[in-house]
Design an enzyme around this catalytic site. Structure first.
Site, PDB file in Angstrom:
ATOM      1  N   ASN A 132      33.610  -2.178 -13.126  1.00 28.25           N
ATOM      2  CA  ASN A 132      34.424  -1.303 -13.963  1.00 28.25           C
ATOM      3  C   ASN A 132      33.512  -0.283 -14.635  1.00 28.25           C
ATOM      4  O   ASN A 132      32.452  -0.646 -15.166  1.00 28.25           O
ATOM      5  CB  ASN A 132      35.166  -2.128 -15.020  1.00 28.25           C
ATOM      6  CG  ASN A 132      36.175  -3.076 -14.406  1.00 28.25           C
ATOM      7  OD1 ASN A 132      36.821  -2.752 -13.420  1.00 28.25           O
ATOM      8  ND2 ASN A 132      36.306  -4.265 -14.972  1.00 28.25           N
TER       9      ASN A 132
ATOM     10  N   GLN B 151      36.200  -0.830 -18.365  1.00 25.47           N
ATOM     11  CA  GLN B 151      34.943  -1.430 -18.818  1.00 25.47           C
ATOM     12  C   GLN B 151      35.023  -1.751 -20.308  1.00 25.47           C
ATOM     13  O   GLN B 151      35.430  -0.904 -21.119  1.00 25.47           O
ATOM     14  CB  GLN B 151      33.771  -0.469 -18.559  1.00 25.47           C
ATOM     15  CG  GLN B 151      32.414  -1.090 -18.867  1.00 25.47           C
ATOM     16  CD  GLN B 151      31.245  -0.187 -18.470  1.00 25.47           C
ATOM     17  OE1 GLN B 151      31.434   0.967 -18.069  1.00 25.47           O
ATOM     18  NE2 GLN B 151      30.043  -0.725 -18.610  1.00 25.47           N
TER      19      GLN B 151
ATOM     20  N   HIS C 249      27.486  -4.234 -15.036  1.00 20.10           N
ATOM     21  CA  HIS C 249      27.620  -5.573 -14.471  1.00 20.10           C
ATOM     22  C   HIS C 249      28.512  -5.539 -13.249  1.00 20.10           C
ATOM     23  O   HIS C 249      29.467  -4.767 -13.175  1.00 20.10           O
ATOM     24  CB  HIS C 249      28.173  -6.572 -15.505  1.00 20.10           C
ATOM     25  CG  HIS C 249      29.396  -6.109 -16.219  1.00 20.10           C
ATOM     26  ND1 HIS C 249      29.355  -5.222 -17.270  1.00 20.10           N
ATOM     27  CD2 HIS C 249      30.706  -6.396 -16.032  1.00 20.10           C
ATOM     28  CE1 HIS C 249      30.576  -4.987 -17.702  1.00 20.10           C
ATOM     29  NE2 HIS C 249      31.425  -5.685 -16.961  1.00 20.10           N
ATOM     30  N   ILE C 250      28.176  -6.403 -12.307  1.00 18.50           N
ATOM     31  CA  ILE C 250      28.990  -6.591 -11.107  1.00 18.50           C
ATOM     32  C   ILE C 250      29.756  -7.888 -11.280  1.00 18.50           C
ATOM     33  O   ILE C 250      29.164  -8.950 -11.472  1.00 18.50           O
ATOM     34  CB  ILE C 250      28.112  -6.692  -9.844  1.00 18.50           C
ATOM     35  CG1 ILE C 250      27.203  -5.474  -9.702  1.00 18.50           C
ATOM     36  CG2 ILE C 250      28.993  -6.862  -8.596  1.00 18.50           C
ATOM     37  CD1 ILE C 250      26.165  -5.608  -8.583  1.00 18.50           C
ATOM     38  N   HIS C 251      31.089  -7.810 -11.216  1.00 15.87           N
ATOM     39  CA  HIS C 251      31.900  -9.027 -11.189  1.00 15.87           C
ATOM     40  C   HIS C 251      31.866  -9.577  -9.762  1.00 15.87           C
ATOM     41  O   HIS C 251      32.114  -8.833  -8.808  1.00 15.87           O
ATOM     42  CB  HIS C 251      33.366  -8.717 -11.532  1.00 15.87           C
ATOM     43  CG  HIS C 251      33.594  -8.226 -12.920  1.00 15.87           C
ATOM     44  ND1 HIS C 251      34.035  -9.039 -13.939  1.00 15.87           N
ATOM     45  CD2 HIS C 251      33.454  -6.993 -13.475  1.00 15.87           C
ATOM     46  CE1 HIS C 251      34.178  -8.331 -15.053  1.00 15.87           C
ATOM     47  NE2 HIS C 251      33.829  -7.082 -14.795  1.00 15.87           N
TER      48      HIS C 251
HETATM   49  P1  AMP Z   1      34.329  -5.403 -18.103  1.00 14.96           P
HETATM   50  O1  AMP Z   1      35.757  -5.278 -18.514  1.00 14.96           O
HETATM   51  O2  AMP Z   1      34.095  -5.008 -16.671  1.00 14.96           O
HETATM   52  O3  AMP Z   1      33.395  -4.696 -19.061  1.00 14.96           O
HETATM   53  O4  AMP Z   1      34.002  -6.937 -18.119  1.00 14.96           O
HETATM   54  C1  AMP Z   1      33.388  -7.594 -19.181  1.00 14.96           C
HETATM   55  C2  AMP Z   1      33.461  -9.048 -18.876  1.00 14.96           C
HETATM   56  O5  AMP Z   1      32.556  -9.745 -19.721  1.00 14.96           O
HETATM   57  C3  AMP Z   1      34.841  -9.669 -19.093  1.00 14.96           C
HETATM   58  O6  AMP Z   1      35.310 -10.245 -17.869  1.00 14.96           O
HETATM   59  C4  AMP Z   1      34.594 -10.729 -20.171  1.00 14.96           C
HETATM   60  O7  AMP Z   1      35.351 -11.896 -19.970  1.00 14.96           O
HETATM   61  C5  AMP Z   1      33.102 -10.983 -20.011  1.00 14.96           C
HETATM   62  N1  AMP Z   1      32.421 -11.465 -21.212  1.00 14.96           N
HETATM   63  C6  AMP Z   1      32.511 -10.976 -22.463  1.00 14.96           C
HETATM   64  N2  AMP Z   1      31.710 -11.663 -23.300  1.00 14.96           N
HETATM   65  C7  AMP Z   1      31.090 -12.610 -22.544  1.00 14.96           C
HETATM   66  C8  AMP Z   1      30.139 -13.633 -22.827  1.00 14.96           C
HETATM   67  N3  AMP Z   1      29.653 -13.824 -24.064  1.00 14.96           N
HETATM   68  N4  AMP Z   1      29.736 -14.434 -21.816  1.00 14.96           N
HETATM   69  C9  AMP Z   1      30.232 -14.261 -20.573  1.00 14.96           C
HETATM   70  N5  AMP Z   1      31.102 -13.296 -20.237  1.00 14.96           N
HETATM   71  C10 AMP Z   1      31.546 -12.484 -21.204  1.00 14.96           C
END
Ligand code: AMP
Ligand code: ZN
Length: 111
Positions: A86, A93, A99-101
């Site tokens: 994202n 995002q 980050h890569i999901h």
């Molecule tokens: P995005 O929307 O692509 O920025 O994704 C951010 C992701 O980070 C989301 O899927 C959240 O669930 C994940 N996230 C947020 N805080 C943490 C954390 N402390 N540890 C692991 N994942 C997290």
């Protein structure tokens, strides 16, 4: 101390369920998984998003991408996996550290 959540996880200052790490990247389980397997692959270097990528990041990006198949296999994803990046608020995002999901397992929703 960085105020970036993922920089702090990469530095070991905040807890995370880390499944892989090396000198360039860290991989941990997403805290709110959207699939049976949901990992986040992050560079140790703070890069906000794809919008901030520079040519000097090419090797780092390739390194992260090349880790994905083995990470997926280690998680039992024998038949395939999905990756999502994202970018920016309009792209959904929420954490502004690239980050890569990596998602898989069970039935993934259509796309
Ligand atoms: P995005 O929307 O692509 O920025 O994704 C951010 C992701 O980070 C989301 O899927 C959240 O669930 C994940 N996230 C947020 N805080 C943490 C954390 N402390 N540890 C692991 N994942 C997290
Ligand atoms: Zn960061």
């Amino acid at each position: 101390m960085s105020d970036c959540l993922f920089c702090r996880i990469a530095a070991g200052e905040l807890p995370a369920d880390v499944v892989y790490q090396d000198e360039h990247c860290v991989v941990f389980k997403d805290i709110h998984p959207r699939a049976q397997v949901h990992l986040l692959v992050i560079p140790r270097e703070h890069i906000e998003s794809l919008n901030e990528l520079q040519p000097e990041h090419n090797a780092l990006l390739a390194h992260m991408m090349q880790r994905l198949p083995e990470l997926a296999r280690q998680q039992g994803l024998e038949t395939g996996f999905r990756t999502i990046i994202n970018t920016g608020r309009g792209g959904g995002q929420e954490v502004f550290h690239l980050h890569i999901h990596l998602l898989g397992g069970g039935a993934l929703s259509g796309f």
